[in-house]
Design a protein around this motif. Structure first.
Motif, PDB file in Angstrom:
ATOM      1  N   GLY A 191      37.096  17.497  32.090  1.00 37.58           N
ATOM      2  CA  GLY A 191      35.966  17.756  31.200  1.00 37.58           C
ATOM      3  C   GLY A 191      35.388  19.158  31.283  1.00 37.58           C
ATOM      4  O   GLY A 191      34.348  19.439  30.685  1.00 37.58           O
ATOM      5  N   THR A 192      36.043  20.048  32.005  1.00 41.50           N
ATOM      6  CA  THR A 192      35.552  21.430  32.070  1.00 41.50           C
ATOM      7  C   THR A 192      36.011  22.182  30.827  1.00 41.50           C
ATOM      8  O   THR A 192      37.211  22.285  30.574  1.00 41.50           O
ATOM      9  CB  THR A 192      36.090  22.124  33.350  1.00 41.50           C
ATOM     10  OG1 THR A 192      35.590  21.400  34.470  1.00 41.50           O
ATOM     11  CG2 THR A 192      35.659  23.570  33.431  1.00 41.50           C
ATOM     12  N   GLY A 193      35.053  22.704  30.074  1.00 45.66           N
ATOM     13  CA  GLY A 193      35.374  23.363  28.804  1.00 45.66           C
ATOM     14  C   GLY A 193      35.096  24.847  28.818  1.00 45.66           C
ATOM     15  O   GLY A 193      35.279  25.535  27.812  1.00 45.66           O
ATOM     16  N   ALA A 194      34.641  25.375  29.949  1.00 45.66           N
ATOM     17  CA  ALA A 194      34.455  26.825  30.134  1.00 45.66           C
ATOM     18  C   ALA A 194      34.476  27.059  31.636  1.00 45.66           C
ATOM     19  O   ALA A 194      33.942  26.251  32.396  1.00 45.66           O
ATOM     20  CB  ALA A 194      33.135  27.294  29.544  1.00 45.66           C
ATOM     21  N   LEU A 195      35.116  28.162  32.033  1.00 43.70           N
ATOM     22  CA  LEU A 195      35.413  28.324  33.453  1.00 43.70           C
ATOM     23  C   LEU A 195      35.230  29.767  33.888  1.00 43.70           C
ATOM     24  O   LEU A 195      35.785  30.678  33.269  1.00 43.70           O
ATOM     25  CB  LEU A 195      36.878  27.895  33.650  1.00 43.70           C
ATOM     26  CG  LEU A 195      37.476  27.832  35.033  1.00 43.70           C
ATOM     27  CD1 LEU A 195      36.783  26.770  35.884  1.00 43.70           C
ATOM     28  CD2 LEU A 195      38.973  27.506  34.932  1.00 43.70           C
ATOM     29  N   GLU A 196      34.464  29.965  34.955  1.00 38.01           N
ATOM     30  CA  GLU A 196      34.397  31.281  35.590  1.00 38.01           C
ATOM     31  C   GLU A 196      35.377  31.257  36.751  1.00 38.01           C
ATOM     32  O   GLU A 196      35.462  30.259  37.470  1.00 38.01           O
ATOM     33  CB  GLU A 196      32.971  31.538  36.085  1.00 38.01           C
ATOM     34  CG  GLU A 196      32.762  32.913  36.677  1.00 38.01           C
ATOM     35  CD  GLU A 196      32.749  32.937  38.202  1.00 38.01           C
ATOM     36  OE1 GLU A 196      32.305  33.938  38.756  1.00 38.01           O
ATOM     37  OE2 GLU A 196      33.182  31.948  38.854  1.00 38.01           O
ATOM     38  N   ILE A 197      36.149  32.345  36.909  1.00 37.80           N
ATOM     39  CA  ILE A 197      37.110  32.440  38.019  1.00 37.80           C
ATOM     40  C   ILE A 197      36.930  33.785  38.715  1.00 37.80           C
ATOM     41  O   ILE A 197      36.832  34.822  38.062  1.00 37.80           O
ATOM     42  CB  ILE A 197      38.577  32.312  37.538  1.00 37.80           C
ATOM     43  CG1 ILE A 197      38.762  31.085  36.625  1.00 37.80           C
ATOM     44  CG2 ILE A 197      39.511  32.219  38.735  1.00 37.80           C
ATOM     45  CD1 ILE A 197      40.177  30.937  36.067  1.00 37.80           C
ATOM     46  N   LYS A 198      36.876  33.724  40.038  1.00 35.64           N
ATOM     47  CA  LYS A 198      36.667  34.934  40.833  1.00 35.64           C
ATOM     48  C   LYS A 198      37.972  35.421  41.452  1.00 35.64           C
ATOM     49  O   LYS A 198      38.851  34.629  41.777  1.00 35.64           O
ATOM     50  CB  LYS A 198      35.694  34.636  41.974  1.00 35.64           C
ATOM     51  CG  LYS A 198      34.332  34.148  41.496  1.00 35.64           C
ATOM     52  CD  LYS A 198      33.502  33.642  42.659  1.00 35.64           C
ATOM     53  CE  LYS A 198      32.272  32.891  42.155  1.00 35.64           C
ATOM     54  NZ  LYS A 198      31.362  33.712  41.347  1.00 35.64           N
ATOM     55  N   SER A 199      38.038  36.730  41.691  1.00 37.18           N
ATOM     56  CA  SER A 199      39.083  37.255  42.573  1.00 37.18           C
ATOM     57  C   SER A 199      38.566  37.051  44.000  1.00 37.18           C
ATOM     58  O   SER A 199      37.733  36.206  44.233  1.00 37.18           O
ATOM     59  CB  SER A 199      39.346  38.732  42.265  1.00 37.18           C
ATOM     60  OG  SER A 199      38.257  39.520  42.677  1.00 37.18           O
ATOM     61  N   GLY A 200      39.038  37.783  44.976  1.00 33.61           N
ATOM     62  CA  GLY A 200      38.453  37.679  46.307  1.00 33.61           C
ATOM     63  C   GLY A 200      39.367  37.122  47.373  1.00 33.61           C
ATOM     64  O   GLY A 200      38.991  37.045  48.537  1.00 33.61           O
ATOM     65  N   TYR A 201      40.591  36.719  46.983  1.00 31.90           N
ATOM     66  CA  TYR A 201      41.587  36.357  47.983  1.00 31.90           C
ATOM     67  C   TYR A 201      42.681  37.427  48.037  1.00 31.90           C
ATOM     68  O   TYR A 201      43.771  37.190  48.532  1.00 31.90           O
ATOM     69  CB  TYR A 201      42.207  34.986  47.683  1.00 31.90           C
ATOM     70  CG  TYR A 201      41.260  33.831  47.872  1.00 31.90           C
ATOM     71  CD1 TYR A 201      40.581  33.663  49.088  1.00 31.90           C
ATOM     72  CD2 TYR A 201      41.033  32.912  46.856  1.00 31.90           C
ATOM     73  CE1 TYR A 201      39.700  32.606  49.261  1.00 31.90           C
ATOM     74  CE2 TYR A 201      40.157  31.849  47.036  1.00 31.90           C
ATOM     75  CZ  TYR A 201      39.499  31.713  48.242  1.00 31.90           C
ATOM     76  OH  TYR A 201      38.642  30.663  48.417  1.00 31.90           O
ATOM     77  N   GLY A 202      42.357  38.600  47.486  1.00 32.65           N
ATOM     78  CA  GLY A 202      43.297  39.710  47.529  1.00 32.65           C
ATOM     79  C   GLY A 202      42.951  40.599  48.709  1.00 32.65           C
ATOM     80  O   GLY A 202      43.710  40.736  49.654  1.00 32.65           O
ATOM     81  N   LEU A 203      41.746  41.207  48.629  1.00 33.59           N
ATOM     82  CA  LEU A 203      41.218  42.058  49.690  1.00 33.59           C
ATOM     83  C   LEU A 203      42.086  43.293  49.937  1.00 33.59           C
ATOM     84  O   LEU A 203      41.973  43.929  50.981  1.00 33.59           O
ATOM     85  CB  LEU A 203      41.004  41.279  50.998  1.00 33.59           C
ATOM     86  CG  LEU A 203      40.224  39.963  50.887  1.00 33.59           C
ATOM     87  CD1 LEU A 203      40.034  39.352  52.276  1.00 33.59           C
ATOM     88  CD2 LEU A 203      38.870  40.161  50.208  1.00 33.59           C
ATOM     89  N   SER A 204      42.960  43.626  48.983  1.00 29.84           N
ATOM     90  CA  SER A 204      43.645  44.921  48.989  1.00 29.84           C
ATOM     91  C   SER A 204      43.705  45.317  47.522  1.00 29.84           C
ATOM     92  O   SER A 204      43.538  44.462  46.644  1.00 29.84           O
ATOM     93  CB  SER A 204      45.060  44.796  49.550  1.00 29.84           C
ATOM     94  OG  SER A 204      45.877  44.097  48.633  1.00 29.84           O
ATOM     95  N   VAL A 205      43.950  46.595  47.261  1.00 28.25           N
ATOM     96  CA  VAL A 205      43.949  47.040  45.868  1.00 28.25           C
ATOM     97  C   VAL A 205      44.977  46.224  45.066  1.00 28.25           C
ATOM     98  O   VAL A 205      44.650  45.649  44.021  1.00 28.25           O
ATOM     99  CB  VAL A 205      44.263  48.558  45.778  1.00 28.25           C
ATOM    100  CG1 VAL A 205      44.283  49.006  44.322  1.00 28.25           C
ATOM    101  CG2 VAL A 205      43.230  49.355  46.572  1.00 28.25           C
ATOM    102  N   ASP A 206      46.189  46.148  45.578  1.00 29.17           N
ATOM    103  CA  ASP A 206      47.254  45.450  44.840  1.00 29.17           C
ATOM    104  C   ASP A 206      46.932  43.982  44.587  1.00 29.17           C
ATOM    105  O   ASP A 206      47.082  43.475  43.474  1.00 29.17           O
ATOM    106  CB  ASP A 206      48.579  45.504  45.631  1.00 29.17           C
ATOM    107  CG  ASP A 206      49.242  46.859  45.475  1.00 29.17           C
ATOM    108  OD1 ASP A 206      48.714  47.674  44.692  1.00 29.17           O
ATOM    109  OD2 ASP A 206      50.266  47.081  46.147  1.00 29.17           O
ATOM    110  N   SER A 207      46.511  43.292  45.637  1.00 26.87           N
ATOM    111  CA  SER A 207      46.301  41.850  45.483  1.00 26.87           C
ATOM    112  C   SER A 207      45.059  41.513  44.660  1.00 26.87           C
ATOM    113  O   SER A 207      45.058  40.529  43.911  1.00 26.87           O
ATOM    114  CB  SER A 207      46.196  41.182  46.855  1.00 26.87           C
ATOM    115  OG  SER A 207      47.425  41.226  47.520  1.00 26.87           O
ATOM    116  N   GLU A 208      44.001  42.317  44.786  1.00 21.11           N
ATOM    117  CA  GLU A 208      42.821  42.052  43.946  1.00 21.11           C
ATOM    118  C   GLU A 208      43.186  42.234  42.474  1.00 21.11           C
ATOM    119  O   GLU A 208      42.805  41.429  41.623  1.00 21.11           O
ATOM    120  CB  GLU A 208      41.653  42.972  44.334  1.00 21.11           C
ATOM    121  CG  GLU A 208      40.873  42.522  45.565  1.00 21.11           C
ATOM    122  CD  GLU A 208      40.195  41.167  45.395  1.00 21.11           C
ATOM    123  OE1 GLU A 208      39.485  40.961  44.397  1.00 21.11           O
ATOM    124  OE2 GLU A 208      40.386  40.294  46.265  1.00 21.11           O
TER     125      GLU A 208
END
Ligand code: NIG
Ligand code: FE
Length: 410
Positions: A144-161
């Motif tokens: 039932g989720t019809g709009a979603l915010e998603i965060k980065s933050g499991y990268g912690l390096s330039v490439d992965s973020e």
């Protein structure tokens, strides 16, 4: 043109043309409704609704999909304004460690937690990360989720973020729901910067933010303001840098301790302050003077066995409250907002109506979607939740753990 008509709806909730931007204080207990109702959508946009008694029928029946909702309820789909849906792997070993007595903070200090997720994410290609994340988004939609915010933050390096943010961008382009991206490079200090905070913050400001802005990869900026993570002074530096690129803050504050992050976030015009398991009188005073949305995450409290945000206090002080899942592999491995609804009622003593407002109209505001989602108004594009045949709206948070949603209509 695709046309959908839902008729004979038992009750249509969160409906009307003169709803506020968000609901606060006593208003949170009010839910506008029409009994025995119909609603029509054309190409995903709400074009008509009302009572069946006043329904004038349809003149052009070509290509109209008709749904008979006898005995069923309809309300706007949930908005999840705080998630970490893009991640590499689950972390059930840490869950078992906690059963054996370690705390979330102790596990993190031993290199588990966010750093553990970062190591795993670095090993995945962008395509693999996209495929895994896409499946999760599909599951959330079925809840039932019809709009979603998603965060980065499991990268912690330039490439992965950047990899994470590019995956979120691809999800925005390919998924049938609205998605907002939040840059959370300041989620934790990577091991090599443990003793060199300024080194990592410079990396965020000088190497990540310019690319993010250039490629338009983020709508918001976040950081984890907490002991052993980012201090209020570091928050100032990061939000100030984000501001130069027009990034509005939505921040993690007061999960374990009150450091003064709420005041600092509000100073920087934060759209929301999230977690708030701990709260001070000063925080309340500051929030009363702002348009910032306090966002509570009860399934995180449930899973980590930490205190619940004090929703009653916030509402009694005339403030608004939004609810979100915090879906992530460490502190909340579930993005099921019907369960959040139930926890809000059972553990935080919110009424079913307050909690539904917190999951729809207020949550839409907390992710900048107050003009398209979170309520049923003409011209809005919110997907709609059609329930199964249930005795009342309160039955949804009451009979927790069961799926009461029959269909999500786009
Ligand atoms: O919102 N508190 C910080 N971040 C997440 C947990 C992240 C993790 O443990 O992977 C949260 O709870
Ligand atoms: Fe979070």
């Amino acid at each position: 043109m695709s046309k959908i008509l839902i008729k004979n709806i038992k009750t249509l909730f969160q409906i009307g043309e003169d709803l506020p931007q968000y609901k606060k204080g006593k208003e949170m207990n009010q839910l506008s409704k029409i009994d025995h109702a119909y609603i029509a959508k054309e190409d995903g946009i709400i074009v008509a609704y009302g009572s069946m008694d006043e329904w004038e029928g349809i003149t052009d029946w070509r290509d109209v999909q008709v749904i008979d909702a006898e005995g069923k309820y309809v309300f706007p789909s949930f908005c999840d304004a705080h998630t970490h849906t893009v991640f590499a792997k689950s972390r059930e070993e840490e869950f078992v460690d906690r059963i054996h007595g370690l705390s979330y903070e102790e596990i993190a200090l031993r290199g588990g937690g966010i750093l553990n997720s970062a190591k795993r994410l670095a090993a995945l290609s962008e395509d693999e990360l996209y495929e895994q994340s896409k499946k999760r988004v599909e599951l959330l939609i079925s809840y039932g989720t019809g709009a979603l915010e998603i965060k980065s933050g499991y990268g912690l390096s330039v490439d992965s973020e950047l990899k994470m943010l590019r995956v979120i961008k691809r999800l925005k382009e390919t998924m049938p729901i609205a998605i907002k991206a939040t840059f959370l490079g300041a989620h934790a200090f990577p091991q090599e910067f443990k003793e060199n905070h300024q080194g990592y913050i410079q990396l965020l400001i000088e190497e990540m933010l310019p690319v993010i802005a250039k490629e338009n990869l983020a709508d918001y900026i976040d950081l984890f303001c907490e002991r052993n993570y980012f201090s209020v002074e570091e928050m100032h530096q990061i939000l100030d840098a984000g501001k130069k690129y027009g990034l509005v803050p939505k921040v993690h504050v007061n999960q374990f301790s009150v450091l003064g992050g709420v005041k600092k976030a509000v100073e920087f015009g934060a759209l929301s302050v999230d977690h708030l398991e701990e709260i001070s009188e000063e925080d309340i005073t500051v929030l009363k003077d702002s348009n910032c949305m306090p966002t509570l995450l009860p399934s995180c409290s449930h899973f980590l066995s930490i205190p619940y945000g004090n929703a009653r206090l916030l509402i009694e002080q005339g403030l608004p409250v939004a609810l979100a899942s915090d879906f992530n592999p460490g502190s909340t491995p579930s993005g099921n907002l019907s369960f959040v609804w139930s926890l809000a009622c059972v553990k935080m003593k919110m009424t079913p109506e307050e909690a539904l407002n917190a999951l729809t109209i207020n949550a839409a505001y907390a992710m900048g979607l107050e003009k398209s989602h979170g309520r049923i108004s003409l011209g809005y594009q919110t997907p709609l939740i059609l329930t199964k045949e249930i005795p009342s709206l309160a039955y949804i948070p009451y009979a927790f753990g069961d799926q009461h949603i029959e269909q999500v209509i786009f």
